[in-house]
Design a protein around this motif. Sequence first.
Motif, PDB file in Angstrom:
ATOM      1  N   ASN A  44       0.832  -1.195   0.000  1.00 19.15           N
ATOM      2  CA  ASN A  44       0.000   0.000   0.000  1.00 19.15           C
ATOM      3  C   ASN A  44       0.872   1.253   0.000  1.00 19.15           C
ATOM      4  N   ASP A  46       0.347   5.487  -0.375  1.00 13.04           N
ATOM      5  CA  ASP A  46      -0.607   6.596  -0.399  1.00 13.04           C
ATOM      6  C   ASP A  46       0.110   7.871  -0.810  1.00 13.04           C
ATOM      7  N   TRP A  54      -4.989  12.288   2.127  1.00 13.97           N
ATOM      8  CA  TRP A  54      -4.227  11.164   1.585  1.00 13.97           C
ATOM      9  C   TRP A  54      -5.102  10.405   0.600  1.00 13.97           C
ATOM     10  N   ARG A  55      -4.468   9.893  -0.452  1.00 16.63           N
ATOM     11  CA  ARG A  55      -5.167   9.144  -1.493  1.00 16.63           C
ATOM     12  C   ARG A  55      -4.402   7.854  -1.763  1.00 16.63           C
ATOM     13  N   PRO A  56      -5.089   6.705  -1.790  1.00 18.29           N
ATOM     14  CA  PRO A  56      -4.387   5.466  -2.127  1.00 18.29           C
ATOM     15  C   PRO A  56      -3.952   5.502  -3.590  1.00 18.29           C
TER      16      PRO A  56
END
Length: 139
Positions: A44, A46, A54-56
Amino acid sequence: MKRLVGLMVLVTCFVIHGKAQQIESIEFHLYTDSLKKGVHNYINVDGKLGDGNWRPLNSKLIQFSSNAGTWDGNNLIIDSSYNKDSVVVTAVLKGNTALQKTVTIYMKRNLVGERLKTEEELMKEWDNNSGKKGRKRGN
């Protein structure tokens, strides 16, 4: 003239909003503290946006590389014959290669295939335990 001013305001709003949505940094936020051999280990990453959110990020935005294993999107697959104690993973933002992070992730140790009890073994164990409890209560 009013249309031109309205268009300029609209364009300015899009530019300001677009800047706020640019990725300013990337970080690993791993779901586990170790990798397992022969399975898909999700890595993962981000991205922190200009507005602080925050954005994946997925493999469309991130270029993944590592010193071992193969990649399937964000999933790192380590061959069962791999014998080192860790894997070094690097993530690079495709749109801005100056934004990159590297992390060392250790391999899961002592993967012993624990044998699960059969239904018969469980029933016998439960019967034995329920009998012990009954005797303690004076039955």
